[in-house]
Motif scaffolding. Structure first.
Motif, PDB file in Angstrom:
ATOM      1  N   LEU A   1      61.469  -9.344  37.863  1.00  0.00           N
ATOM      2  CA  LEU A   1      61.751  -8.162  38.683  1.00  0.00           C
ATOM      3  C   LEU A   1      61.788  -6.887  37.850  1.00  0.00           C
ATOM      4  CD1 LEU A   1      64.551  -9.663  40.971  1.00  0.00           C
ATOM      5  CD2 LEU A   1      62.230  -9.034  41.665  1.00  0.00           C
TER       6      LEU A   1
ATOM      7  N   SER B   1      59.544  -3.663  38.407  1.00  0.00           N
ATOM      8  CA  SER B   1      60.236  -2.409  38.710  1.00  0.00           C
ATOM      9  C   SER B   1      59.828  -1.280  37.773  1.00  0.00           C
ATOM     10  CB  SER B   1      61.749  -2.606  38.619  1.00  0.00           C
ATOM     11  OG  SER B   1      62.207  -3.548  39.565  1.00  0.00           O
ATOM     12  N   SER B   2      59.490  -1.597  36.534  1.00  0.00           N
ATOM     13  CA  SER B   2      59.119  -0.548  35.578  1.00  0.00           C
ATOM     14  C   SER B   2      57.785   0.098  35.922  1.00  0.00           C
ATOM     15  CB  SER B   2      59.043  -1.134  34.165  1.00  0.00           C
ATOM     16  OG  SER B   2      57.934  -2.005  34.031  1.00  0.00           O
TER      17      SER B   2
ATOM     18  N   GLY C   1      60.497   2.047  41.443  1.00  0.00           N
ATOM     19  CA  GLY C   1      60.117   0.641  41.309  1.00  0.00           C
ATOM     20  C   GLY C   1      61.247  -0.295  41.668  1.00  0.00           C
ATOM     21  N   PHE C   2      62.481   0.053  41.271  1.00  0.00           N
ATOM     22  CA  PHE C   2      63.629  -0.795  41.576  1.00  0.00           C
ATOM     23  C   PHE C   2      63.873  -0.867  43.082  1.00  0.00           C
ATOM     24  CE2 PHE C   2      68.266  -1.137  42.288  1.00  0.00           C
ATOM     25  CZ  PHE C   2      68.464  -2.417  41.769  1.00  0.00           C
TER      26      PHE C   2
ATOM     27  N   THR D   1      61.142  -3.209  44.573  1.00  0.00           N
ATOM     28  CA  THR D   1      61.352  -4.631  44.281  1.00  0.00           C
ATOM     29  C   THR D   1      62.614  -5.157  44.962  1.00  0.00           C
ATOM     30  OG1 THR D   1      62.445  -4.007  42.200  1.00  0.00           O
ATOM     31  CG2 THR D   1      60.121  -4.601  42.097  1.00  0.00           C
ATOM     32  N   SER D   2      63.640  -4.310  45.095  1.00  0.00           N
ATOM     33  CA  SER D   2      64.862  -4.738  45.792  1.00  0.00           C
ATOM     34  C   SER D   2      64.574  -5.025  47.251  1.00  0.00           C
ATOM     35  CB  SER D   2      65.951  -3.664  45.675  1.00  0.00           C
ATOM     36  OG  SER D   2      66.324  -3.466  44.335  1.00  0.00           O
TER      37      SER D   2
ATOM     38  N   THR E   1      69.066  -6.746  37.243  1.00  0.00           N
ATOM     39  CA  THR E   1      67.754  -6.101  37.161  1.00  0.00           C
ATOM     40  C   THR E   1      67.877  -4.619  36.837  1.00  0.00           C
ATOM     41  OG1 THR E   1      66.792  -7.672  38.737  1.00  0.00           O
ATOM     42  CG2 THR E   1      65.634  -5.586  38.434  1.00  0.00           C
ATOM     43  N   PHE E   2      68.788  -3.932  37.510  1.00  0.00           N
ATOM     44  CA  PHE E   2      68.915  -2.478  37.302  1.00  0.00           C
ATOM     45  C   PHE E   2      69.372  -2.171  35.880  1.00  0.00           C
ATOM     46  CE2 PHE E   2      71.167   1.604  37.535  1.00  0.00           C
ATOM     47  CZ  PHE E   2      70.149   2.387  38.044  1.00  0.00           C
TER      48      PHE E   2
ATOM     49  N   LEU F   1      66.510  -2.919  33.444  1.00  0.00           N
ATOM     50  CA  LEU F   1      65.457  -1.916  33.620  1.00  0.00           C
ATOM     51  C   LEU F   1      65.810  -0.631  32.881  1.00  0.00           C
ATOM     52  CD1 LEU F   1      62.848  -0.940  35.149  1.00  0.00           C
ATOM     53  CD2 LEU F   1      64.401  -0.186  36.973  1.00  0.00           C
TER      54      LEU F   1
END
Length: 498
Positions: A52, A56-57, A92-93, A96-97, A128-129, A132
């Motif tokens: 993820l 997200s990046s 991106g986050f 993907t979330s 993930t956050f 990231l």
């Protein structure tokens, strides 16, 4: 090269310090005080998290490394680099979330694992956050030639905090579900000191500045970012899809055993990871100044150094593998074959050095996209067919084959397009010496008996290996860099004793 040696040396120290802490945590503590299924849960959460994070990046970090010379200007806050990275990462986050929410029922599909996974599914969001954001800041620091801070935080501090979290459950201070909150905090905390360190670097600024982003440059930057989404995602696939598919096809219990066994492969890769972080900004600058000779030198020396360290670690693992698994629950002994298969595949990765970094930072980076798209297909297919037949050994075979595939293709393209290749007769010498030393030490008598005797057997084999291997490598003069490091270390020891 002096910058690389200094940064790589410090990074290696922190990396292997972290490996020691991680080994105690993953192998001895988690392997004995958590159920294999709980171990498998941690592995699956991290596997999904890294995938993820890569998605997200949106390819920004890879593009940022390649094009950072265009942004570098401390007086102008590096032309809004961090603002742009944060903006792209947040977008991106969010994407993907949303995808994670929509696909939750599909992801949690194995009935035996569903309850355990469902109860902890949403921990993926903070994990993930935080990762990231850490990757963005670490990449920023790395582009400014600070590779040590990120290595210390990710490889050492993070693992130390995880060890502390495990101690809470060992001493029955918390139950498993409460432990999960501590574990998520331990994995995520490193973003805070990384942010503080980034603010101390010259030119730190979160202000927007789009002066560099001309239409022509924006198009080139965006195209490279798009391609590296595919290549980066493929890299995550080869590293983590085995655990995800193993958990989906078999059980979290088998995944937990596999996760502990596969830890040894990551240990072997630490030296190359440290060298890569130190060398990446210099390779980017060398391409910008068209200094291909410098890149070729870095390429060759990285291969030799990585293989020397990797062979030493592999021999240490192989000579002690039976002893090591005596300290785990009996069910973990099924992972011995996994260890050997993965480590053999990793040796080829080490022997080919920085081929991936050189290719992705060159003007031929699009070839890496083709390689990685093929890698996704090969890895998923191999796991799909091999796991139902061989279980965790099938996942290990798939990982080893995929590792050899993408390194071989990268090696050939770098040789073809840039005229560089790292293989010399020194690599053959390293392999021959390693096999000879390994066979010799394996013939030593075994100290049987209780666990104290087992520890003694491991100690004398490891010490003998280190002394013999170190002397032979030093005497052969295969790597002047390692010879210098060993000489300096010895001088420091003598000075300390005196």
């Amino acid at each position: 090269m002096n910058v690389i040696k200094k940064q790589a040396f410090l990074s290696t120290i922190f990396s292997y310090g972290g490996v020691l802490v991680g080994f105690v945590t993953q192998f001895f503590l988690i392997g004995n005080f958590l159920e294999p299924a709980q171990n498998g849960l941690l592995a699956v959460l991290l596997s999904y998290m890294y995938v993820l994070v890569q998605l997200s990046s949106l390819g920004f970090n890879a593009a940022g490394s390649r094009f950072f010379p265009h942004f570098r200007n401390a007086q102008k806050g590096h032309n809004g680099y961090l603002f742009l990275g944060l903006s792209v990462g947040l977008i991106g986050f969010l994407i993907t979330s949303l995808g994670l929410f929509l696909l939750k029922d599909t992801i949690i599909k194995n009935e035996e694992n569903s309850t355990l996974f469902a109860d902890n599914f949403y921990f993926l969001l903070p994990l993930t956050f935080a990762t990231l954001l850490f990757n963005l800041l670490d990449n920023y620091a790395k582009n400014l030639y600070d590779t040590v801070t990120g290595t210390f935080l990710a490889q050492f501090l993070q693992r130390l905090l995880q060890l502390v979290a495990i101690l809470f459950i060992i001493f029955q201070i918390v139950d498993f579900q409460q432990f999960m909150y501590l574990w998520v905090f331990a994995v995520s905390f490193y973003v805070i000191p990384m942010f503080w360190k980034a603010t101390r670097l010259e030119g730190f600024s979160l202000k927007p500045n789009f002066s560099v982003m001309t239409p022509t440059f924006s198009k080139e930057f965006g195209f490279y970012s798009f391609l590296t989404i595919l290549t980066g995602f493929s890299s995550m696939v080869i590293l983590y899809i085995d655990k995800i598919m193993l958990a989906g096809i078999t059980t979290f219990t088998e995944t937990g055993i596999y996760n502990t066994a596969s830890f040894f492969g990551s240990v072997m890769g630490m030296s190359l990871l440290a060298i890569n972080k130190a060398a990446q900004p210099l390779i980017a600058d060398s391409f910008a100044s068209n200094d291909l000779d410098n890149i070729s030198t870095i390429y060759r020396k990285s291969s030799i150094t990585s293989l020397i360290v990797g062979c030493w670690i592999f021999l240490g693992i192989y000579l002690n593998i039976d002893n090591l698994f005596l300290f785990l629950k009996p069910e973990y002994s099924a992972g011995k074959t996994v260890v050997i298969i993965i480590c053999l595949g990793k040796l080829f990765d080490l022997a080919t050095g920085l081929n991936g970094t050189i290719l992705t930072l060159s003007k031929y980076y699009i070839y890496d996209t083709y390689i990685m798209v093929g890698l996704i297909f090969i890895t998923v297919t191999l796991n799909y067919f091999l796991i139902p037949i061989y279980g965790m050994n099938g996942a290990a075979f798939a990982l080893a084959i995929a590792t050899i595939y993408y390194n071989l293709i990268r090696y050939l393209i770098v040789w073809w397009k840039l005229g560089m290749q790292p293989f010399t007769f020194d690599l053959v010498k390293i392999i021959i010496l390693s096999i000879t030393i390994g066979l010799t030490i394996s013939s030593l008598p075994t100290l049987n008996g209780n666990k104290i005797m087992t520890v003694a057997d491991m100690a004398y084999r490891s010490i003998t290996l280190t002394l013999v291997y170190g002397v032979v490598i030093y005497w052969s003069k295969i790597s002047p860099e390692l010879n210098g490091a060993m000489k300096n270390t010895w001088q420091q020891i003598v000075k300390f004793v005196q």
